[in-house]
Scaffold this motif. Structure first.
Motif, PDB file in Angstrom:
ATOM      1  N   PRO A 143      73.878  72.491  50.774  1.00 55.22           N
ATOM      2  CA  PRO A 143      73.813  71.851  48.885  1.00 55.22           C
ATOM      3  C   PRO A 143      73.440  73.351  48.202  1.00 55.22           C
ATOM      4  O   PRO A 143      74.010  73.229  47.636  1.00 55.22           O
ATOM      5  CB  PRO A 143      73.815  71.004  48.728  1.00 55.22           C
ATOM      6  CG  PRO A 143      72.646  70.217  49.273  1.00 55.22           C
ATOM      7  CD  PRO A 143      72.656  70.995  50.879  1.00 55.22           C
ATOM      8  N   ALA A 144      72.503  73.319  48.078  1.00 55.45           N
ATOM      9  CA  ALA A 144      71.392  74.143  46.641  1.00 55.45           C
ATOM     10  C   ALA A 144      72.576  75.505  46.915  1.00 55.45           C
ATOM     11  O   ALA A 144      72.214  76.403  46.139  1.00 55.45           O
ATOM     12  CB  ALA A 144      70.172  74.549  47.012  1.00 55.45           C
ATOM     13  N   ASP A 196      78.591  71.361  54.966  1.00 53.86           N
ATOM     14  CA  ASP A 196      78.414  70.522  55.967  1.00 53.86           C
ATOM     15  C   ASP A 196      78.182  70.602  57.430  1.00 53.86           C
ATOM     16  O   ASP A 196      77.777  70.129  58.122  1.00 53.86           O
ATOM     17  CB  ASP A 196      79.228  69.315  55.402  1.00 53.86           C
ATOM     18  CG  ASP A 196      77.942  68.698  54.053  1.00 53.86           C
ATOM     19  OD1 ASP A 196      77.476  69.118  53.892  1.00 53.86           O
ATOM     20  OD2 ASP A 196      79.038  67.415  53.066  1.00 53.86           O
ATOM     21  N   GLN A 197      79.967  71.531  57.088  1.00 54.13           N
ATOM     22  CA  GLN A 197      79.834  71.487  58.918  1.00 54.13           C
ATOM     23  C   GLN A 197      78.563  72.459  59.538  1.00 54.13           C
ATOM     24  O   GLN A 197      78.847  72.105  60.765  1.00 54.13           O
ATOM     25  CB  GLN A 197      81.578  72.026  59.485  1.00 54.13           C
ATOM     26  CG  GLN A 197      82.967  70.587  58.904  1.00 54.13           C
ATOM     27  CD  GLN A 197      83.778  71.903  58.624  1.00 54.13           C
ATOM     28  OE1 GLN A 197      84.320  72.539  59.588  1.00 54.13           O
ATOM     29  NE2 GLN A 197      84.598  71.809  57.483  1.00 54.13           N
ATOM     30  N   VAL A 198      78.844  72.674  58.950  1.00 52.47           N
ATOM     31  CA  VAL A 198      77.168  73.930  58.937  1.00 52.47           C
ATOM     32  C   VAL A 198      76.162  73.738  59.492  1.00 52.47           C
ATOM     33  O   VAL A 198      75.575  73.633  60.671  1.00 52.47           O
ATOM     34  CB  VAL A 198      77.542  75.617  58.137  1.00 52.47           C
ATOM     35  CG1 VAL A 198      76.385  76.238  58.240  1.00 52.47           C
ATOM     36  CG2 VAL A 198      77.974  76.113  57.912  1.00 52.47           C
ATOM     37  N   ARG A 199      75.828  72.739  58.384  1.00 53.90           N
ATOM     38  CA  ARG A 199      74.695  71.485  59.048  1.00 53.90           C
ATOM     39  C   ARG A 199      74.912  70.772  59.920  1.00 53.90           C
ATOM     40  O   ARG A 199      74.006  70.852  60.929  1.00 53.90           O
ATOM     41  CB  ARG A 199      74.597  70.842  58.532  1.00 53.90           C
ATOM     42  CG  ARG A 199      73.235  70.178  58.411  1.00 53.90           C
ATOM     43  CD  ARG A 199      73.513  69.007  56.690  1.00 53.90           C
ATOM     44  NE  ARG A 199      74.146  68.372  57.141  1.00 53.90           N
ATOM     45  CZ  ARG A 199      74.483  67.056  56.158  1.00 53.90           C
ATOM     46  NH1 ARG A 199      74.092  67.106  54.526  1.00 53.90           N
ATOM     47  NH2 ARG A 199      75.950  66.471  56.048  1.00 53.90           N
ATOM     48  N   ASP A 200      75.456  70.468  60.311  1.00 54.43           N
ATOM     49  CA  ASP A 200      76.235  69.383  61.815  1.00 54.43           C
ATOM     50  C   ASP A 200      75.939  70.408  62.892  1.00 54.43           C
ATOM     51  O   ASP A 200      76.010  70.117  64.349  1.00 54.43           O
ATOM     52  CB  ASP A 200      77.184  69.113  61.565  1.00 54.43           C
ATOM     53  CG  ASP A 200      77.794  67.802  60.886  1.00 54.43           C
ATOM     54  OD1 ASP A 200      77.115  67.490  60.245  1.00 54.43           O
ATOM     55  OD2 ASP A 200      79.091  67.690  60.265  1.00 54.43           O
ATOM     56  N   CYS A 201      75.852  72.140  63.375  1.00 54.19           N
ATOM     57  CA  CYS A 201      75.572  73.015  64.325  1.00 54.19           C
ATOM     58  C   CYS A 201      74.435  73.190  64.683  1.00 54.19           C
ATOM     59  O   CYS A 201      74.533  73.150  65.563  1.00 54.19           O
ATOM     60  CB  CYS A 201      76.292  74.203  63.656  1.00 54.19           C
ATOM     61  SG  CYS A 201      78.873  74.653  63.710  1.00 54.19           S
ATOM     62  N   LEU A 254      82.587  79.788  60.830  1.00 51.60           N
ATOM     63  CA  LEU A 254      81.476  79.201  58.702  1.00 51.60           C
ATOM     64  C   LEU A 254      81.534  79.280  57.844  1.00 51.60           C
ATOM     65  O   LEU A 254      81.779  79.317  57.514  1.00 51.60           O
ATOM     66  CB  LEU A 254      81.082  77.889  59.387  1.00 51.60           C
ATOM     67  CG  LEU A 254      82.287  76.715  60.313  1.00 51.60           C
ATOM     68  CD1 LEU A 254      80.835  75.341  60.527  1.00 51.60           C
ATOM     69  CD2 LEU A 254      83.877  76.381  59.681  1.00 51.60           C
ATOM     70  N   LEU A 255      80.359  80.341  58.926  1.00 54.38           N
ATOM     71  CA  LEU A 255      79.486  81.267  57.606  1.00 54.38           C
ATOM     72  C   LEU A 255      80.066  82.668  57.573  1.00 54.38           C
ATOM     73  O   LEU A 255      79.866  83.369  56.413  1.00 54.38           O
ATOM     74  CB  LEU A 255      78.299  80.979  57.856  1.00 54.38           C
ATOM     75  CG  LEU A 255      77.868  80.191  57.879  1.00 54.38           C
ATOM     76  CD1 LEU A 255      75.683  80.033  58.230  1.00 54.38           C
ATOM     77  CD2 LEU A 255      77.784  79.599  56.600  1.00 54.38           C
ATOM     78  N   ARG A 256      81.292  82.748  58.323  1.00 50.85           N
ATOM     79  CA  ARG A 256      81.565  84.438  57.649  1.00 50.85           C
ATOM     80  C   ARG A 256      82.100  84.465  56.303  1.00 50.85           C
ATOM     81  O   ARG A 256      81.654  86.021  55.355  1.00 50.85           O
ATOM     82  CB  ARG A 256      83.022  84.976  58.528  1.00 50.85           C
ATOM     83  CG  ARG A 256      82.285  84.813  59.839  1.00 50.85           C
ATOM     84  CD  ARG A 256      83.209  85.941  61.080  1.00 50.85           C
ATOM     85  NE  ARG A 256      82.524  85.778  62.477  1.00 50.85           N
ATOM     86  CZ  ARG A 256      82.272  87.432  62.877  1.00 50.85           C
ATOM     87  NH1 ARG A 256      82.163  88.109  62.020  1.00 50.85           N
ATOM     88  NH2 ARG A 256      81.522  87.679  63.953  1.00 50.85           N
TER      89      ARG A 256
END
Length: 396
Positions: A233-234, A263-268, A346-348
């Motif tokens: 979140p930062a 949050d979805q990225v973290r779940d990866c 997700l990060l693209r």
């Protein structure tokens, strides 16, 4: 493409003396000033330290007719043209962009090298702009590089110290550093690998993976040393902060859903680690025997996918795919159960959004005359983020 240079001269008290007749330099990139120093000496017999950009005849680099400010410390024999120039102080002016600033930095660097038993016989100015000033210092014991950076890049010294202790030879050797943003680096043999082919980029990615795997266990120490924490979140808060003054309508949906996306990225399942932040081949220097990653000022603690996205950014999809597949395979092997490819997808759009915020941060911290360096970058990156956000993320 070249540049036509008008060089306004001041003395060591900052008093305007006038301008040299315009002359041409072959380097098109505005921050490169070695050609300006050489041109002033060759065309007009004047030794000068270039301080900063004053004006440009176009909205962005490269090329064009540029006006710079330079300092002389000896009398000028050539006739100078009177020119109107605003030399008023500015609170955002870099220390090296002020009269006698280069001399003070060079005095510090030569003193440090003397202390190390490496007396300096010659100095050469290479670059000056809002993000850094760079000189080469030569002597009988080889060359060293003085780099001075603004406050938001000063954690580079901490990163180089960490690299030296944990992953020696992956970054330039740090010889000295101070609290004014000055770092003194040992020379790295070779050339910057702007022309790296797909095979070399694959090798860079493999080397960088090993470094990021080690760094994942050191993120608390890196943050404590001053490396920016843009994890989770930062990152969303940082992006929104710097983009607040801009028209972000093109990425409104992306910004609104950014926290959920991260949050979805973290779940990866991939760990936060040290991110270089600008891992294009030009920031890798090599001589055929080894490769060294340079310019760690953009580094932060965050998601490792940002670096592989930057490394493959200019490649055609068919050329980028094998590098991304190999990157994902390495992370799946080292972090079982993770989903690196989904994290990349997700990060693209977040990658260019982060760059837009970074350029916005630069603009907020530099004086107006240097805005042309970056002003076009914010809307360009916002447009790239909007385009990426329209792409469909493939299912798990």
């Amino acid at each position: 493409m070249s540049r036509v240079i008008t060089l306004v001269l001041v003395d060591d008290a900052g008093v305007s003396l006038g301008a040299l007749p315009p002359f041409e330099v072959p380097e098109p990139w505005w921050q490169q000033v070695g050609g300006i120093v050489d041109g002033a000496r060759r065309h007009h017999g004047v030794d000068v330290a270039v301080l900063r950009l004053l004006a440009a005849d176009r909205p962005e680099p490269p090329g064009g007719h540029l006006t710079y400010l330079g300092q002389v410390t000896t009398p000028v024999a050539v006739p100078l043209e009177p020119v109107p120039v605003d030399l008023a102080p500015h609170p955002l002016r870099a220390p090296w962009a002020r009269p006698c600033g280069p001399a003070r930095s060079l005095a510090w660097a030569t003193g440090e090298l003397h202390r190390l038993g490496r007396p300096v016989t010659a100095t050469v100015q290479h670059r000056t702009w809002n993000l850094s000033a760079i000189w080469r210092l030569d002597g009988e014991h080889g060359s060293a590089w003085l780099k001075q950076v603004p406050g938001f890049f000063r954690h580079e010294a901490a990163v180089l110290r960490w690299l030296a202790s944990v992953a020696p030879a992956t970054g330039p050797a740090l010889l000295a550093a101070d609290d004014a943003g000055r770092i003194l680096l040992d020379h790295v043999p070779g050339e910057d690998r702007y022309t790296a082919d797909d095979t070399e980029r694959a090798a860079i990615a493999a080397d960088h993976h090993l470094l990021q795997l080690r760094a994942a266990d050191h993120v608390d120490a890196l943050v404590a040393a001053g490396v920016p924490d843009l994890s989770g979140p930062a990152l969303a808060a940082w992006i929104r902060r710097w983009l607040a003054p801009y028209d972000v309508s093109a990425v409104a949906d992306l910004l609104a859903d950014l926290d959920d996306r991260l949050d979805q990225v973290r779940d990866c399942g991939l760990p936060d680690t040290l991110v270089h932040g600008d891992l294009h081949p030009g920031n890798v220097r090599g001589d055929g025997r080894r490769r060294v990653v340079i310019d760690w000022g953009d580094s932060f603690v965050g998601h490792p996918a940002f670096d592989i996205l930057r490394l493959t950014e200019t490649l055609a999809p068919a050329a980028a795919a094998p590098l991304l597949d190999a990157w994902a395979a390495r992370w799946r092997a080292d972090v079982p159960g993770s989903d690196p490819r989904r994290a990349v997808d997700l990060l693209r759009p977040v990658a260019p959004l982060r760059f837009a915020a970074a350029y916005a941060m630069f603009l907020a911290n530099i004086e107006p005359s240097e805005h042309p360096y970056h002003a076009a970058d914010v809307p360009a990156c916002l447009g790239a983020a909007a385009a990426e956000a329209k792409q469909v993320i493939r299912p798990d």
